[in-house]
Design an enzyme around this catalytic site. Structure first.
Site: not given
Ligand code: AGP
Length: 594
Positions: A27, A104, A478, A482, A485
Site C-alpha cells: 500500500r 486516506g 500491457e 510494465k 512502471e
C-alpha cells in the site's frame, strides 16, 4: 493510500506491528513507523524512510522503558508532504501524548490546520493527517474520554480515513473509518486492527469490518459506536484460507516469482472454473440478469485485461463493449441492458470504488477481483474471483493472466446461458483455454533463451513503442505499462495502423519498437514503415518472430502468451538498470486515493 495496523496484544507490540507492516507494504513504501506504549506511561515512536524491516533495528537499539503489547503502525505512500522522517507516521499532538496513524486523504486539512495553528497548536510535519492529533488533543481539553474525543474530531473531517489514535496517558486506543478500509479482530493473541486481513491473518480466525462512520475503542474487547451512538459489532467474517492471504514476504524477487508462477496459477484457476464455463453455470451462479452489452470499468493493468475480455465478448458473441478508465467513469452513459464489470486486483482502488458509488442505480455490477472480501467485492451485485493468489510485486503479472482467463470464461459462459452460443462451440473454446498454462510455460522458456541479448541491446534506449492489431492491441498496452512502471523509460502503445498518424515521428535510428505479431497480414507493412526509419523491430508472436510464442489464431483471449515475454522484457531491463522491480519509485500496489 498507506496501510495501518494496531494491536493490544499479550506479547510486545513491535513484533506484530513490523510483521504486519511488511504485509502492508504493497500500500506504500515511502516511509514506515510504529508507536508503542511503554511501561512508564509514554509512547515510544520509531520512524524510518527506509524499508519496514529497518524498524526492527531501531526497536532493538531502544534502551528506554519496557515496550508493552499496545501499539500502532503505518506504511506510507506520500500524498501531502515529501518523503521524510518528519512526515512519516505516527504523528503526535503538541505534548506527545497522542499518536495517530491515518490512511486516506483529508479534504479540509488546510482549513483545519489554519484554525488549529491560530488556536496555538504546533505542527511538526506537512502531512494532512497531523490535524487529527491536534483535533483530538483539543477535544480532550474538555473531557478525558478518548472515544468521545475521536468521535467529535472525525465529525469535523471531510475526505477519507481509516485511523487509530493511541493515548499514552491512559493507554486507551480508538479507531475510526470512513471510505478507507479498516478491520478489527479478536483472538487469543489479543485484539488487532489493520487495513487488510493479510497483515493480521496469522493471528486471527475471523474479523469484523468497520463501516463508514464507525468509531471503535479497543479495550479488552471491541466497543463499537457510530456517530457517537453505541452500535452492534458487525457479523464476523471468517479469515480466508491461508494461501489467499499468506504472503511469501521473504522472497526477495516477487515479480520474477510471480511471472514464473503464471502457468501454475492459470492451471489452478482453470481447474476451479473450467468445468462450469460451457455449461453456463459460471454465469448462472452469479444470479445476474441477461445483458446485451458490457461496460468495463478499471485502471491500469486491470483495464487492459478488461479490454481483452470486452473484445472477446464482441468477437465471440457479437455484443458491444466499452472500456472506461475508472477515474473518468462519472460522465459515461450506461444504456439499459448493460452489465458493468469492474475489474480490480486489489478491490480497493479508490477510482474504481468512486465509479461504483457514482454509477447509475439499478444497473447491475459484477466485480472481478483477486480478493472477494475487498471493499469492491463486498459492495457489488455479484463477485467473481480471479483466484491468482497473493501478488506482491507492484507490477501486476499473474493477476492479469488470471483476470483474462476467468473474464473470457465468463464471457463464453454468459453467451451459452443466454442461448447466443451453442454448447459445442463453447466446449471447443474452453479446450483452447485449457492450452493456456502450457503456452505460458513455452513462452517463458522462449523469453528466457532469447531476451537477454535484446535487453542488452536496448538498455540505452530512452523510449519504446509497442504495437499490435486487433486482439493484440491490449497486450501491447500491457507491455508498455510494465516497461514504464519498472524501468522508468517512456513507452507508448498504439494500434499498429495508427502509427503513421503521428507516433511514427518518434522513431529514430535504433528506437525499439515491440510488435505483438499474431500473424495479422497488415502488420508487415507497419513493420516495414518502422524499419525504413531505422527503428529496431522486436517481434513477439508467430513463427519467425524475435521471440516465438505459441499462439492459436482462434484463441478466445487473443495472443495471451505474448504477455510473458513483455513482462520479462520489462523485468530484465529493470534488473539490468539496477532498479527494484518489486517496488518501483512513486508507486504502490494498491492505489487507495483518488
Ligand atoms: C499494474 O502493473 C499497476 N501496478 C497498476 O496499473 C494497477 O493495475 C492499477 O493500479 C489497478 O489496480 P487494481 O487492479 O488493484 O485496481
Amino acid at each position: 493510500m498507506c496501510g495501518i495496523i494496531a494491536c493490544r496484544a499479550f506479547e510486545p507490540a513491535p513484533g506484530y506491528l513490523v510483521a504486519g507492516l511488511k504485509r502492508l507494504e504493497y500500500r506504500g513504501y515511502d516511509s514506515a513507523g510504529i508507536a508503542v506504549s511503554a511501561a512508564d506511561g509514554t509512547t515510544a515512536v520509531f520512524r524510518t524512510i527506509s524499508r519496514v524491516d529497518s524498524l526492527t533495528g531501531l526497536v532493538e537499539d531502544w534502551d528506554g522503558p519496557l515496550l508493552a503489547g499496545t501499539g500502532i503502525g503505518h506504511t506510507r505512500w506520500a500524498t501531502h508532504g515529501g518523503v521524510s522522517v518528519q512526515n512519516a507516521h505516527p504523528h503526535q499532538d503538541c505534548e506527545g501524548r497522542l499518536s495517530v496513524v491515518h490512511n486516506g486523504i483529508l479534504d479540509n486539512a488546510d482549513r483545519l490546520r489554519a484554525e488549529l495553528v491560530h488556536a496555538g497548536h504546533r505542527f511538526s510535519s506537512e502531512v494532512d493527517s497531523e490535524v487529527i492529533c491536534h483535533l483530538v488533543e483539543d477535544r480532550l481539553l474538555d473531557s478525558d474520554d478518548l472515544l468521545g474525543a475521536v468521535s467529535d474530531a472525525v465529525a469535523q473531517l471531510t475526505g477519507s480515513w481509516a485511523l487509530v489514535v493511541l493515548d499514552a496517558r491512559t493507554g486507551r486506543m480508538v479507531a475510526a473509518a470512513h471510505r478507507s478500509p479498516l478491520l478489527a479482530a479478536r483472538s487469543a493473541a489479543g485484539i488487532f486492527l489493520a487495513s487488510d486481513i493479510s497483515a493480521i491473518g496469522d493471528w486471527v480466525d475471523e474479523f469484523h469490518i468497520l463501516a463508514d462512520g464507525d468509531v471503535v475503542e479497543v479495550t479488552n474487547d471491541l466497543v463499537w459506536t457510530n456517530s457517537g451512538i453505541p452500535a452492534v459489532v458487525p457479523a464476523p467474517i471468517p479469515r480466508p484460507p491461508r494461501p489467499h492471504f499468506s504472503l511469501t514476504v521473504e522472497a526477495d524477487d516477487h515479480m520474477a516469482a510471480e511471472i514464473r508462477e503464471q502457468p501454475e496459477a492459470a492451471a489452478r484457476l482453470l481447474e476451479e472454473v473450467g468445468g462450469r464455463i460451457a455449461t453456463g453455470e459460471l454465469w448462472n451462479d452469479l444470479g445476474l440478469p441477461r445483458f446485451d452489452r458490457m461496460r468495463v470499468v478499471a485502471c491500469g493493468t486491470s483495464l487492459n485485461a478488461g479490454e481483452v475480455i470486452g473484445s472477446a465478448l464482441s468477437r465471440l458473441g457479437g455484443l458491444g463493449h466499452s472500456s472506461v478508465v475508472a477515474s473518468e467513469a462519472a460522465g459515461s452513459v450506461v444504456e439499459p441492458g448493460t452489465l458493468t464489470v469492474m475489474i480490480s486486483q486489489s478491490g480497493e482502488t479508490a477510482d474504481v470504488l468512486r465509479a461504483l458509488e457514482e454509477g447509475p442505480e439499478g444497473s447491475p455490477v459484477l466485480a472481478l477481483v483477486n480478493n472477494v472480501h475487498s471493499t469492491l467485492g463486498r459492495k457489488v451485485d455479484a463477485v467473481l474471483s480471479c483466484a491468482a493468489g497473493p501478488e506482491i510485486g507492484v507490477a501486476a503479472t499473474k493477476t492479469f493472466v488470471c483476470q483474462v482467463i476467468v473474464g473470457t470464461g465468463l464471457v463464453i459462459s454468459s453467451l451459452v446461458a443466454s442461448g447466443r452460443m451453442d454448447v459445442a462451440r463453447a466446449h471447443r473454446l474452453v479446450n483452447d483455454l485449457y492450452l493456456i498454462p502450457e503456452q505460458l510455460a513455452e513462452a517463458a522458456a522462449a523469453a528466457r533463451a532469447l531476451l537477454p541479448p535484446l535487453v542488452e541491446e536496448v538498455r540505452g534506449a530512452k523510449g519504446f513503442l509497442f504495437l499490435g492489431r486487433g486482439a493484440g492491441v491490449a497486450y501491447a498496452a500491457e507491455g508498455a505499462l510494465k516497461l514504464k512502471e519498472i524501468t522508468y523509460r517512456w513507452a507508448e502503445a498504439y494500434p499498429a495502423g495508427e502509427l503513421k498518424h503521428g507516433p511514427l515521428a518518434l522513431v529514430e535510428e535504433g528506437t525499439p519498437v515491440i510488435v505483438i505479431d499474431d500473424d495479422d497480414h497488415r502488420l508487415a507493412g507497419n513493420i516495414a514503415e518502422v524499419r525504413a526509419r531505422g527503428g529496431r523491430i522486436i517481434t513477439i508472436g508467430r513463427l519467425g518472430s524475435s521471440v516465438e510464442v505459441p499462439l492459436s489464431l482462434a484463441a478466445p483471449c487473443g495472443p495471451l502468451a505474448a504477455v510473458v515475454p513483455l513482462q520479462m522484457l520489462a523485468l530484465g531491463l529493470a534488473v539490468e538498470l539496477g532498479f527494484d522491480a518489486d517496488k518501483p519509485r512513486n508507486l504502490a500496489k494498491s492505489v487507495t486515493v483518488d
